[in-house]
Motif scaffolding. Structure first.
Motif, PDB file in Angstrom:
ATOM      1  N   LEU A 136       0.822  -1.211   0.000  1.00 50.03           N
ATOM      2  CA  LEU A 136       0.000   0.000   0.000  1.00 50.03           C
ATOM      3  C   LEU A 136       0.857   1.263   0.000  1.00 50.03           C
ATOM      4  CD1 LEU A 136      -2.925  -0.843   2.460  1.00 50.03           C
ATOM      5  CD2 LEU A 136      -3.098  -0.390   0.013  1.00 50.03           C
ATOM      6  N   LEU A 137       1.985   1.222   0.725  1.00 47.72           N
ATOM      7  CA  LEU A 137       2.893   2.378   0.717  1.00 47.72           C
ATOM      8  C   LEU A 137       3.413   2.653  -0.691  1.00 47.72           C
ATOM      9  CD1 LEU A 137       5.251   2.331   3.850  1.00 47.72           C
ATOM     10  CD2 LEU A 137       3.751   4.173   3.082  1.00 47.72           C
ATOM     11  N   LEU A 138       3.770   1.593  -1.407  1.00 52.19           N
ATOM     12  CA  LEU A 138       4.251   1.760  -2.784  1.00 52.19           C
ATOM     13  C   LEU A 138       3.141   2.310  -3.683  1.00 52.19           C
ATOM     14  CD1 LEU A 138       6.330  -1.517  -3.108  1.00 52.19           C
ATOM     15  CD2 LEU A 138       7.227   0.802  -3.083  1.00 52.19           C
ATOM     16  N   LEU A 139       1.923   1.830  -3.465  1.00 50.47           N
ATOM     17  CA  LEU A 139       0.792   2.323  -4.247  1.00 50.47           C
ATOM     18  C   LEU A 139       0.540   3.798  -3.952  1.00 50.47           C
ATOM     19  CD1 LEU A 139      -1.460   1.540  -6.214  1.00 50.47           C
ATOM     20  CD2 LEU A 139      -2.850   0.905  -4.239  1.00 50.47           C
ATOM     21  N   LEU A 140       0.699   4.164  -2.686  1.00 47.69           N
ATOM     22  CA  LEU A 140       0.525   5.563  -2.293  1.00 47.69           C
ATOM     23  C   LEU A 140       1.594   6.440  -2.939  1.00 47.69           C
ATOM     24  CD1 LEU A 140      -1.261   7.342  -0.476  1.00 47.69           C
ATOM     25  CD2 LEU A 140       0.317   6.886   1.404  1.00 47.69           C
ATOM     26  N   ALA A 141       2.843   5.934  -2.959  1.00 48.20           N
ATOM     27  CA  ALA A 141       3.932   6.684  -3.603  1.00 48.20           C
ATOM     28  C   ALA A 141       3.666   6.850  -5.092  1.00 48.20           C
ATOM     29  CB  ALA A 141       5.260   5.952  -3.379  1.00 48.20           C
ATOM     30  N   GLU A 142       3.142   5.800  -5.724  1.00 47.69           N
ATOM     31  CA  GLU A 142       2.850   5.863  -7.153  1.00 47.69           C
ATOM     32  C   GLU A 142       1.745   6.867  -7.430  1.00 47.69           C
ATOM     33  OE1 GLU A 142       0.507   4.052 -10.724  1.00 47.69           O
ATOM     34  OE2 GLU A 142      -0.053   3.970  -8.613  1.00 47.69           O
ATOM     35  N   SER A 143       0.741   6.926  -6.562  1.00 47.30           N
ATOM     36  CA  SER A 143      -0.362   7.868  -6.768  1.00 47.30           C
ATOM     37  C   SER A 143       0.108   9.312  -6.581  1.00 47.30           C
ATOM     38  CB  SER A 143      -1.516   7.564  -5.805  1.00 47.30           C
ATOM     39  OG  SER A 143      -1.177   7.880  -4.472  1.00 47.30           O
ATOM     40  N   ARG A 144       1.082   9.507  -5.683  1.00 47.92           N
ATOM     41  CA  ARG A 144       1.637  10.859  -5.495  1.00 47.92           C
ATOM     42  C   ARG A 144       2.371  11.319  -6.749  1.00 47.92           C
ATOM     43  NH1 ARG A 144       2.364  13.040  -0.315  1.00 47.92           N
ATOM     44  NH2 ARG A 144       4.248  14.063  -1.042  1.00 47.92           N
ATOM     45  N   SER A 145       3.092  10.399  -7.395  1.00 45.73           N
ATOM     46  CA  SER A 145       3.820  10.778  -8.606  1.00 45.73           C
ATOM     47  C   SER A 145       2.852  11.076  -9.736  1.00 45.73           C
ATOM     48  CB  SER A 145       4.791   9.659  -9.017  1.00 45.73           C
ATOM     49  OG  SER A 145       4.089   8.493  -9.393  1.00 45.73           O
ATOM     50  N   GLU A 146       1.718  10.336  -9.770  1.00 45.36           N
ATOM     51  CA  GLU A 146       0.707  10.624 -10.787  1.00 45.36           C
ATOM     52  C   GLU A 146       0.095  11.993 -10.570  1.00 45.36           C
ATOM     53  OE1 GLU A 146      -2.379   7.821 -11.357  1.00 45.36           O
ATOM     54  OE2 GLU A 146      -1.165   6.549 -12.645  1.00 45.36           O
ATOM     55  N   GLY A 147      -0.098  12.334  -9.286  1.00 46.51           N
ATOM     56  CA  GLY A 147      -0.674  13.633  -8.971  1.00 46.51           C
ATOM     57  C   GLY A 147       0.205  14.775  -9.435  1.00 46.51           C
ATOM     58  N   LYS A 148       1.535  14.544  -9.482  1.00 48.32           N
ATOM     59  CA  LYS A 148       2.465  15.587  -9.911  1.00 48.32           C
ATOM     60  C   LYS A 148       2.611  15.629 -11.429  1.00 48.32           C
ATOM     61  CE  LYS A 148       5.144  15.273  -5.647  1.00 48.32           C
ATOM     62  NZ  LYS A 148       4.858  16.593  -5.124  1.00 48.32           N
ATOM     63  N   SER A 149       2.029  14.613 -12.138  1.00 46.27           N
ATOM     64  CA  SER A 149       2.246  14.535 -13.579  1.00 46.27           C
ATOM     65  C   SER A 149       1.613  15.705 -14.328  1.00 46.27           C
ATOM     66  CB  SER A 149       1.691  13.217 -14.123  1.00 46.27           C
ATOM     67  OG  SER A 149       0.291  13.159 -13.958  1.00 46.27           O
TER      68      SER A 149
ATOM     69  N   GLU B 170      12.867  14.184  -6.755  1.00 42.32           N
ATOM     70  CA  GLU B 170      11.570  13.730  -6.278  1.00 42.32           C
ATOM     71  C   GLU B 170      11.372  14.225  -4.850  1.00 42.32           C
ATOM     72  OE1 GLU B 170      10.401   9.549  -7.131  1.00 42.32           O
ATOM     73  OE2 GLU B 170      12.464   9.392  -7.793  1.00 42.32           O
ATOM     74  N   SER B 171      10.113  14.344  -4.468  1.00 41.13           N
ATOM     75  CA  SER B 171       9.838  14.792  -3.104  1.00 41.13           C
ATOM     76  C   SER B 171      10.288  13.735  -2.113  1.00 41.13           C
ATOM     77  CB  SER B 171       8.340  15.051  -2.949  1.00 41.13           C
ATOM     78  OG  SER B 171       7.606  13.868  -3.167  1.00 41.13           O
ATOM     79  N   SER B 172      10.866  14.186  -1.009  1.00 41.62           N
ATOM     80  CA  SER B 172      11.366  13.272   0.012  1.00 41.62           C
ATOM     81  C   SER B 172      10.313  12.322   0.546  1.00 41.62           C
ATOM     82  CB  SER B 172      11.989  14.072   1.161  1.00 41.62           C
ATOM     83  OG  SER B 172      13.171  14.700   0.713  1.00 41.62           O
ATOM     84  N   PRO B 173       9.070  12.780   0.826  1.00 41.02           N
ATOM     85  CA  PRO B 173       8.074  11.827   1.318  1.00 41.02           C
ATOM     86  C   PRO B 173       7.898  10.630   0.398  1.00 41.02           C
ATOM     87  CG  PRO B 173       7.278  14.070   1.588  1.00 41.02           C
ATOM     88  CD  PRO B 173       8.544  14.154   0.782  1.00 41.02           C
ATOM     89  N   LYS B 174       7.870  10.864  -0.912  1.00 33.94           N
ATOM     90  CA  LYS B 174       7.704   9.763  -1.851  1.00 33.94           C
ATOM     91  C   LYS B 174       8.898   8.815  -1.785  1.00 33.94           C
ATOM     92  CE  LYS B 174       7.501   8.487  -6.670  1.00 33.94           C
ATOM     93  NZ  LYS B 174       7.660   8.904  -8.058  1.00 33.94           N
ATOM     94  N   GLN B 175      10.102   9.365  -1.714  1.00 31.35           N
ATOM     95  CA  GLN B 175      11.304   8.528  -1.643  1.00 31.35           C
ATOM     96  C   GLN B 175      11.266   7.612  -0.429  1.00 31.35           C
ATOM     97  OE1 GLN B 175      14.826  10.901  -1.706  1.00 31.35           O
ATOM     98  NE2 GLN B 175      14.330  11.948  -3.611  1.00 31.35           N
TER      99      GLN B 175
END
Length: 226
Positions: free
Chosen positions: A84-97, A107-112
């Motif tokens: 779920l954490l990986l899915l959350l990180a992926e959704s954050r990157s999509e939000g920045k697209s 990349e933002s530190s929280p995502k890393q």
């Protein structure tokens, strides 16, 4: 859960002595929370909120089913949390697209750190598969499995290691958790079915690692700076 409503309700009632109504409410909340979260994730709507909801369901199950005191099941639940954490990180990157083309430093530190935490939690699943006996196959499996776990955790040759773990875990899952070979009326059928689909969820998390890479906090990323 829908087809075993009464068994689930009676288990919660007998474990927590909470009464028929509260036990039924728990089973309904558990079922609805999982279905709603999964539908939102699959439809790519409100993915972050769906992830938080599923985190809550995992935490609720951990307490309600006394998973907290069973190391094997606790590690598997933590591995689900890693996915779920990986899915959350992926959704954050999509939000920045939406800002594609705009230069960014990194990349933002929280995502890393979410990707790092997700990788580390995912490998906990494999610790439950280690066998401590003297047979050659078990020793070989432990050595290879541990090496791949370490590679994924530190983020070195991450995609290859994660893909190898996907194949290996899928084979082990089909072999050891073949619930379809056990009659439905036997308790072992339910245990194996639970393990099978939980393991498939972790495989999904590993496929996210293969698709997205290890993230900024990893050996693979550091090599690019050298």
């Amino acid at each position: 859960m829908w087809f075993q409503w009464s068994e689930q309700r009676d288990y919660i009632d007998s474990t927590w002595s909470c009464g028929y109504l509260l036990a039924s409410s728990f089973v309904f909340l558990n079922l609805l929370g999982q279905l709603t979260g999964c539908v939102l994730v699959l439809s790519r709507n409100f993915v972050q909120y769906a992830c938080f909801g599923l985190f809550g369901i995992i935490a609720l199950q951990t307490i309600a089913y006394s998973i907290l005191w069973d190391l094997k099941f606790l590690m598997r639940n933590l591995a689900l949390g890693g996915g779920l954490l990986l899915l959350l990180a992926e959704s954050r990157s999509e939000g920045k697209s939406m800002f594609a083309g705009v230069p960014t430093m990194r990349e933002s530190s929280p995502k890393q750190y979410m990707q790092l935490g997700g990788r580390v939690l995912l490998v906990l699943m494999f610790m439950t598969l280690l066998h401590f006996d003297a047979s050659f196959f078990s020793i070989l499996q432990n050595i290879v499995g541990t090496a791949l776990m370490v590679l994924v955790a530190i983020g070195f040759k991450t995609k290859l290691a994660a893909l190898t773990l996907v194949v290996w875990l899928f084979i082990i899952n089909v072999y050891f958790n073949a619930f379809w070979t056990i009659p439905v009326y036997k308790p072992m059928h339910d245990f194996l079915k639970y393990d099978f689909f939980q393991t498939m969820s972790v495989i999904g998390g590993l496929l996210l690692v293969v698709a997205l890479g290890p993230g900024g906090v990893s050996m693979d990323e550091k090599k690019k700076e050298w």
